[in-house]
Design an enzyme around this catalytic site. Structure first.
Site, PDB file in Angstrom:
ATOM      1  N   ASP A   3       0.130   9.303   0.239  1.00  0.00           N
ATOM      2  CA  ASP A   3       0.759  10.576  -0.130  1.00  0.00           C
ATOM      3  C   ASP A   3       2.226  10.505  -0.562  1.00  0.00           C
ATOM      4  O   ASP A   3       3.029   9.843   0.102  1.00  0.00           O
ATOM      5  CB  ASP A   3       0.766  11.544   1.063  1.00  0.00           C
ATOM      6  CG  ASP A   3      -0.523  11.593   1.820  1.00  0.00           C
ATOM      7  OD1 ASP A   3      -1.495  10.943   1.414  1.00  0.00           O
ATOM      8  OD2 ASP A   3      -0.549  12.299   2.843  1.00  0.00           O
ATOM      9  N   GLU A  18      -5.222  19.065   4.657  1.00  0.00           N
ATOM     10  CA  GLU A  18      -4.035  18.218   4.806  1.00  0.00           C
ATOM     11  C   GLU A  18      -2.977  18.635   3.795  1.00  0.00           C
ATOM     12  O   GLU A  18      -3.262  19.317   2.807  1.00  0.00           O
ATOM     13  CB  GLU A  18      -4.401  16.737   4.584  1.00  0.00           C
ATOM     14  CG  GLU A  18      -5.418  16.219   5.605  1.00  0.00           C
ATOM     15  CD  GLU A  18      -5.705  14.724   5.488  1.00  0.00           C
ATOM     16  OE1 GLU A  18      -5.768  14.059   6.530  1.00  0.00           O
ATOM     17  OE2 GLU A  18      -5.883  14.220   4.365  1.00  0.00           O
ATOM     18  N   TRP A  76      -4.249   0.763   4.136  1.00  0.00           N
ATOM     19  CA  TRP A  76      -3.579   1.749   4.979  1.00  0.00           C
ATOM     20  C   TRP A  76      -3.217   1.162   6.341  1.00  0.00           C
ATOM     21  O   TRP A  76      -4.029   0.454   6.938  1.00  0.00           O
ATOM     22  CB  TRP A  76      -4.489   2.970   5.144  1.00  0.00           C
ATOM     23  CG  TRP A  76      -3.827   4.126   5.815  1.00  0.00           C
ATOM     24  CD1 TRP A  76      -3.083   5.101   5.222  1.00  0.00           C
ATOM     25  CD2 TRP A  76      -3.840   4.425   7.224  1.00  0.00           C
ATOM     26  NE1 TRP A  76      -2.629   5.991   6.165  1.00  0.00           N
ATOM     27  CE2 TRP A  76      -3.081   5.600   7.403  1.00  0.00           C
ATOM     28  CE3 TRP A  76      -4.404   3.820   8.337  1.00  0.00           C
ATOM     29  CZ2 TRP A  76      -2.883   6.187   8.651  1.00  0.00           C
ATOM     30  CZ3 TRP A  76      -4.203   4.403   9.594  1.00  0.00           C
ATOM     31  CH2 TRP A  76      -3.454   5.577   9.734  1.00  0.00           C
ATOM     32  N   ARG A 123      -0.387  18.195  11.465  1.00  0.00           N
ATOM     33  CA  ARG A 123       0.433  17.303  10.644  1.00  0.00           C
ATOM     34  C   ARG A 123       0.873  17.886   9.300  1.00  0.00           C
ATOM     35  O   ARG A 123       0.505  18.976   8.933  1.00  0.00           O
ATOM     36  CB  ARG A 123      -0.302  15.981  10.404  1.00  0.00           C
ATOM     37  CG  ARG A 123      -1.661  16.098   9.744  1.00  0.00           C
ATOM     38  CD  ARG A 123      -2.263  14.693   9.572  1.00  0.00           C
ATOM     39  NE  ARG A 123      -3.600  14.739   8.985  1.00  0.00           N
ATOM     40  CZ  ARG A 123      -4.728  14.782   9.692  1.00  0.00           C
ATOM     41  NH1 ARG A 123      -4.690  14.792  11.007  1.00  0.00           N
ATOM     42  NH2 ARG A 123      -5.894  14.822   9.066  1.00  0.00           N
ATOM     43  N   ASP A 124       1.656  17.079   8.609  1.00  0.00           N
ATOM     44  CA  ASP A 124       2.063  17.274   7.221  1.00  0.00           C
ATOM     45  C   ASP A 124       2.965  18.497   7.007  1.00  0.00           C
ATOM     46  O   ASP A 124       2.702  19.354   6.151  1.00  0.00           O
ATOM     47  CB  ASP A 124       0.831  17.342   6.306  1.00  0.00           C
ATOM     48  CG  ASP A 124      -0.083  16.137   6.466  1.00  0.00           C
ATOM     49  OD1 ASP A 124       0.384  15.107   6.995  1.00  0.00           O
ATOM     50  OD2 ASP A 124      -1.265  16.213   6.083  1.00  0.00           O
ATOM     51  N   GLN A 168       3.979   7.685   1.748  1.00  0.00           N
ATOM     52  CA  GLN A 168       3.308   6.955   2.810  1.00  0.00           C
ATOM     53  C   GLN A 168       3.173   5.510   2.366  1.00  0.00           C
ATOM     54  O   GLN A 168       2.661   5.237   1.279  1.00  0.00           O
ATOM     55  CB  GLN A 168       1.930   7.572   3.076  1.00  0.00           C
ATOM     56  CG  GLN A 168       1.987   8.924   3.754  1.00  0.00           C
ATOM     57  CD  GLN A 168       2.399   8.799   5.207  1.00  0.00           C
ATOM     58  OE1 GLN A 168       1.602   8.447   6.062  1.00  0.00           O
ATOM     59  NE2 GLN A 168       3.665   9.064   5.498  1.00  0.00           N
ATOM     60  N   TRP A 186       0.831  -1.205   0.000  1.00  0.00           N
ATOM     61  CA  TRP A 186       0.000   0.000   0.000  1.00  0.00           C
ATOM     62  C   TRP A 186       0.867   1.257   0.000  1.00  0.00           C
ATOM     63  O   TRP A 186       1.846   1.339   0.736  1.00  0.00           O
ATOM     64  CB  TRP A 186      -0.863   0.024   1.266  1.00  0.00           C
ATOM     65  CG  TRP A 186      -1.453   1.368   1.545  1.00  0.00           C
ATOM     66  CD1 TRP A 186      -0.906   2.380   2.294  1.00  0.00           C
ATOM     67  CD2 TRP A 186      -2.691   1.874   1.048  1.00  0.00           C
ATOM     68  NE1 TRP A 186      -1.738   3.478   2.296  1.00  0.00           N
ATOM     69  CE2 TRP A 186      -2.837   3.193   1.547  1.00  0.00           C
ATOM     70  CE3 TRP A 186      -3.695   1.337   0.225  1.00  0.00           C
ATOM     71  CZ2 TRP A 186      -3.949   3.980   1.254  1.00  0.00           C
ATOM     72  CZ3 TRP A 186      -4.799   2.133  -0.055  1.00  0.00           C
ATOM     73  CH2 TRP A 186      -4.916   3.435   0.454  1.00  0.00           C
TER      74      TRP A 186
END
Ligand code: FRU
Length: 496
Positions: free
Chosen positions: A22, A204, A46, A149-150, A38, A19
């Protein structure tokens, strides 16, 4: 291709056998494009979030590498970015070697004292991005938030100052947070941006960069990318952008239509892509010649975990070069494939046709078949009500890419594109506003084993969608309905 691999793309990067979501840590370094992403190293849904890794010299052919930053019992490694710390501001390098520094989100796991919190952490590489060590002082920013995040970090330089800037999100608040740092380890809060425009889902994967307007280096503007899930123009995941000014502290948007949550109509906002499968788009650091290249995850959280590819799950979009062009008095992002496959991929299989007149019919182009193609053309709609193409056509199957003239809308209709029953949200007819230029519509379309990527009007409007047709569906047709249309300068290059 084996049955299991029948959807494996040829022009697009795809997960090897697990899997991915991003793109992370996009950076050009030592002549190589690094794509981290990711990744669940142990499955094809995921989970176990880690950073996988691949490299390329031409953004077309990719080499897979071992997992770069792996999750452990304490934390998942969520999305983030990489910078080359050339002056060793961080002190994480050695006398002879400046480090690559990754800034990622630590998503703390059950069992950890900070369980449920998301904070920003650092890892570094001294071998050009192949092996990574975590910084001992992690996390470097912790607000005690479960939705922070991110981080995307870049070097900001103006007449008087030069420092590192981070943009990250408070996802549920629809806010981008900006921080600055001298050393990538100690961060000072600068400002927030948002909520603004589309807020139908969490914010995001932000990005912030400067671009010349109309190729004029003396006139620049800043572009703030905010990915959004759900709440896109055709449902689910999508990316919006704002154009404005960044003074080193605050981003001021010139393209905000609404500052109210759940505000105006989605079609008034600026979208990176109007299709269903263009998410978490971010840009590469340090690409030569000031080029700004972006890649997105070619999937949608609505059905991402169910797409019928096995054992791998999810491709990335093509790499795209973005630039700012003034359109009807306003700066807009235009996008083009970051490479010219006509040049960089060997293909002698080219079909061209100067003009085709079509009267209320579909015309199948038998010499222009293929499962992997770049199609270019210009359409004069004439008296037709609808014009377009059917790609990946087969027995009772095809993906329609067309323009509804009266509604001034481009559409991708994948309701009959192939396998679609794996999720109720997949079969869809998706649209985007599109105006002609000098009475014509210009389209460049990339068709691959499991996708179509449409660049309309010089890349002002793009639509990216997954499709899962039979490998035998290789037909290409042009059509006009409700009148006569003419198709000009048709070029179809085949790569399969
Ligand atoms: C976006 C996202 C990010 C997060 C990552 C986790 O698709 O939800 O916000 O960092 O995926 O895999």
């Amino acid at each position: 291709a084996s049955t299991a691999e029948k959807y494996r793309p040829a022009l697009h990067f795809s997960a090897q056998n697990t899997w991915i979501n991003d793109p992370n840590g996009l950076v050009y370094h030592d002549g190589v494009y690094h794509l981290y992403f990711q990744n669940n190293p142990h499955g094809n849904v995921w989970g176990n979030m880690s950073w996988g890794h691949a490299t390329s010299e031409d953004l077309l052919a990719w080499t897979h590498h071992p997992v770069a930053i792996a999750c452990d019992e304490n934390e998942d490694i969520f999305s983030g970015s990489i910078v080359f710390d050339r002056d060793n501001n961080s002190g994480l390098g050695t006398a002879g070697t400046a480090p690559l520094v990754a800034i990622y989100t630590s998503a703390y796991k059950p069992g950890h004292a900070r369980h449920g919190i998301q904070a920003q952490s650092i890892a570094y590489s001294l071998d050009g991005g192949y092996t990574w060590m975590k910084h001992g002082g992690n996390p470097v920013i912790d607000r005690g938030s479960p939705e922070f995040r991110d981080p995307k970090v870049f070097r900001y330089s103006s007449a008087g100052a030069s420092y590192w800037v981070m943009v990250a999100v408070e996802a549920q608040d629809h806010q981008v947070l900006l921080y600055k740092s001298e050393n990538l380890l100690d961060w000072e809060f600068l400002s927030t941006f948002g909520p603004a425009n589309a807020t139908g889902g969490v914010w995001e994967c932000p990005d912030l960069f400067e671009l010349p307007v109309d190729d004029d280096p003396t006139r620049t503007k800043w572009v703030l990318i905010v990915n959004l899930n759900p709440g896109g123009p055709n449902k689910g995941s999508a990316g919006q952008y704002f154009v404005g000014h960044f003074d080193g502290t605050t981003f001021a948007s010139e393209s905000t239509v609404s500052e109210v949550r759940g505000g105006g109509p989605l079609s008034e906002y600026q979208w990176l892509d109007w299709g269903r499968d263009y998410y978490a788009a971010v840009s590469f650091a340090d690409v030569p010649d000031g080029r700004r290249l972006m890649i997105s995850w070619m999937n949608n959280w609505e059905y991402a975990n169910q797409i019928p590819t096995f054992p791998w799950r999810s491709p990335m979009s093509l790499a795209r070069e973005v630039s700012l062009r003034t359109v009807h008095g306003r700066p807009r992002l235009v996008q083009a494939p970051a490479f010219d496959p006509g040049q960089e991929l060997e293909s002698t299989d080219r079909f061209t046709q100067e003009t085709l007149q079509v009267h209320d019919a579909a015309l199948r182009l038998d010499q222009a078949e293929g499962a992997v193609q770049r199609i270019e053309l210009s359409i004069d709609p004439g008296t037709a009500a609808e014009v377009g193409l059917v790609v990946r056509g087969g027995e009772n199957q095809g993906t329609r890419i067309g323009i509804n003239i009266a509604q001034s809308r481009l559409f991708v209709d994948r309701r009959n594109s192939g396998e679609s029953g794996f999720h109720e949200a997949f079969a869809s007819l998706d649209t985007a506003p599109l105006r002609p230029a000098n009475g014509r519509y210009e389209l460049t379309i990339f068709v691959d084993h499991c996708s179509v990527e449409v660049f309309a009007q010089g890349g002002l409007v793009t639509m990216t969608e997954l499709i899962f047709p039979s490998p035998l569906s290789t037909g290409l047709s042009v059509y006009a309905s409700g009148g006569s249309a003419s198709f000009h300068d048709l070029s179809v290059v085949r790569f399969d």
